[in-house]
Write a protein that holds these residues in place. Structure first.
Motif, PDB file in Angstrom:
ATOM      1  N   ASN A 132      -9.141   9.527   5.998  1.00 33.88           N
ATOM      2  CA  ASN A 132      -8.465   8.446   5.281  1.00 33.88           C
ATOM      3  C   ASN A 132      -9.215   8.132   3.986  1.00 33.88           C
ATOM      4  OD1 ASN A 132     -10.621   6.789   5.963  1.00 33.88           O
ATOM      5  ND2 ASN A 132      -9.414   5.279   7.062  1.00 33.88           N
ATOM      6  N   ASP A 133      -8.623   7.273   3.176  1.00 34.73           N
ATOM      7  CA  ASP A 133      -9.187   6.974   1.863  1.00 34.73           C
ATOM      8  C   ASP A 133     -10.519   6.240   1.934  1.00 34.73           C
ATOM      9  OD1 ASP A 133      -7.076   8.185   0.616  1.00 34.73           O
ATOM     10  OD2 ASP A 133      -6.095   6.330  -0.038  1.00 34.73           O
ATOM     11  N   VAL A 134     -10.686   5.374   2.933  1.00 34.90           N
ATOM     12  CA  VAL A 134     -11.936   4.615   3.042  1.00 34.90           C
ATOM     13  C   VAL A 134     -13.109   5.565   3.238  1.00 34.90           C
ATOM     14  CG1 VAL A 134     -13.163   2.857   4.342  1.00 34.90           C
ATOM     15  CG2 VAL A 134     -10.724   2.613   3.974  1.00 34.90           C
ATOM     16  N   LEU A 135     -12.950   6.554   4.100  1.00 38.75           N
ATOM     17  CA  LEU A 135     -13.994   7.561   4.272  1.00 38.75           C
ATOM     18  C   LEU A 135     -14.196   8.354   2.990  1.00 38.75           C
ATOM     19  CD1 LEU A 135     -13.110   8.981   7.825  1.00 38.75           C
ATOM     20  CD2 LEU A 135     -14.973   7.422   7.232  1.00 38.75           C
ATOM     21  N   ALA A 136     -13.096   8.682   2.301  1.00 33.02           N
ATOM     22  CA  ALA A 136     -13.181   9.467   1.072  1.00 33.02           C
ATOM     23  C   ALA A 136     -13.936   8.722  -0.022  1.00 33.02           C
ATOM     24  CB  ALA A 136     -11.776   9.824   0.596  1.00 33.02           C
TER      25      ALA A 136
END
Length: 340
Positions: free
Chosen positions: A262-266
């Protein structure tokens, strides 16, 4: 007319107006008042007007909770969440609660992020006789699965994840198809050593992004070289996970590109790259298209979920407008920026 007592007026409150008060004011029976506020009930126009006039004068509001006990419908829907620090979840809560309100439902937020309290919270919601449960991207534990299987008298919907649990309707983005698209994108860029970063692992609810990604790479004679397990969907988790990978000595060549679940990890992964001045060495792709993804600092290439359509379909399932036990998977859109 029923008036406040002097003492009540001075204190700024009064006893709550009841249907009996309205009936007395309008000169009708209590049951006539009930019919006046029940859609489709048999009542003359004259009687309804008398009741509504009296209700307006007294400031009466019908007791929906009492009525729900009669019709056995509370119009309460439980929204079950866990990763509360995920910006995509906040957007999903907003979209779902607004759509429920438009349909005449009231949403009840059930936060199961604290371990040990999950089953208790779901059981409590069931005791309040909610009319349905929507799991918003929730990772279901074995205990929650067992509990959900015992609650078969109300609709149970998993939104934004996949599941093969009996009696639970799945409404989600086609993660498998999305994974294949992202694999094709990275292969087109010429990357050879490609990794994947995952959040929490669950056997009961899956995203299928890794499966699609792995198969898409295999079709192009590539493979997922390494899977980095962040443990949960936090920005710090993404930062620490990639930072540890970059700092760990290895005989193998480091990865050239990374698909984050997901974007948060990215974003956390990009922070780690910026810190080590590796921002131009590893291509990063996320999933969700949260607001911060479009920031010029990150310019994150990502996959946008069709949240509005997903929520619409979930509520159609809730209302019984869609009769299906098969997973409903919708395509999203690949958003191309510079991070990859």
């Amino acid at each position: 007319m029923i008036k406040k007592s002097k003492n009540e007026s001075e204190m700024g409150y009064s006893n709550k107006v009841t249907a009996s008060d309205v009936a007395k004011q309008a000169g009708v029976s209590k049951w006539t008042v009930s019919r006046a506020f029940s859609q489709g009930a048999s009542i003359s126009t004259k009687a309804r007007e008398k009741v509504l006039k009296a209700a307006t004068e007294l400031g009466y509001r019908p007791n929906l909770l009492a009525r729900s006990l009669t019709i056995r419908k509370t119009r309460l829907i439980g929204l079950v969440v866990d990763e509360m620090d995920n910006p995509n979840l906040l957007q999903l809560i907003k979209e779902t609660s607004l759509k429920l309100q438009q349909r005449g439902y009231l949403s009840v937020l059930i936060n199961i992020s604290e371990h040990g309290e999950q089953e208790k919270q779901i059981s409590l919601a069931d005791q309040f006789q909610i009319d349905g449960l929507i799991f918003l991207g929730t990772t279901l534990t074995e205990a929650l699965v067992d509990l959900a299987q015992t609650i078969q008298h109300i609709p149970l919907i998993v939104l934004c994840r996949n599941s093969d649990i009996p009696h639970i309707q799945v409404v989600s983005t086609d993660g498998y198809g999305a994974g294949k698209q992202i694999a094709a994108l990275l292969a087109k860029q010429g990357y050879q050593r490609i990794g994947y970063m995952t959040g929490p692992i669950s056997e009961s609810t899956q995203l299928n992004r890794l499966e699609g990604f792995r198969d898409g790479l295999a079709e192009l004679d590539l493979k997922v070289e390494v899977i980095l397990e962040a443990g949960h969907y936090g920005r710090t988790a993404g930062f620490n996970t990639l930072n540890q990978y970059l700092a760990t000595p290895s005989d193998r060549q480091p990865i050239e590109a990374l698909f984050c679940e997901n974007d948060v990890l990215a974003l956390g992964a990009l922070d780690a790259l910026h810190r080590k001045s590796h921002a131009d060495r590893i291509g990063i792709v996320g999933f969700d298209d949260i607001d911060e993804a479009s920031s010029p600092y990150y310019a994150l290439t990502t996959y946008q979920q069709p949240l509005k359509q997903l929520v619409d379909e979930a509520i159609r399932c809730l209302d019984g407008e869609r009769e299906t036990s098969r997973p409903l998977l919708l395509p999203g859109e690949l958003i191309i920026r510079q991070s990859h």
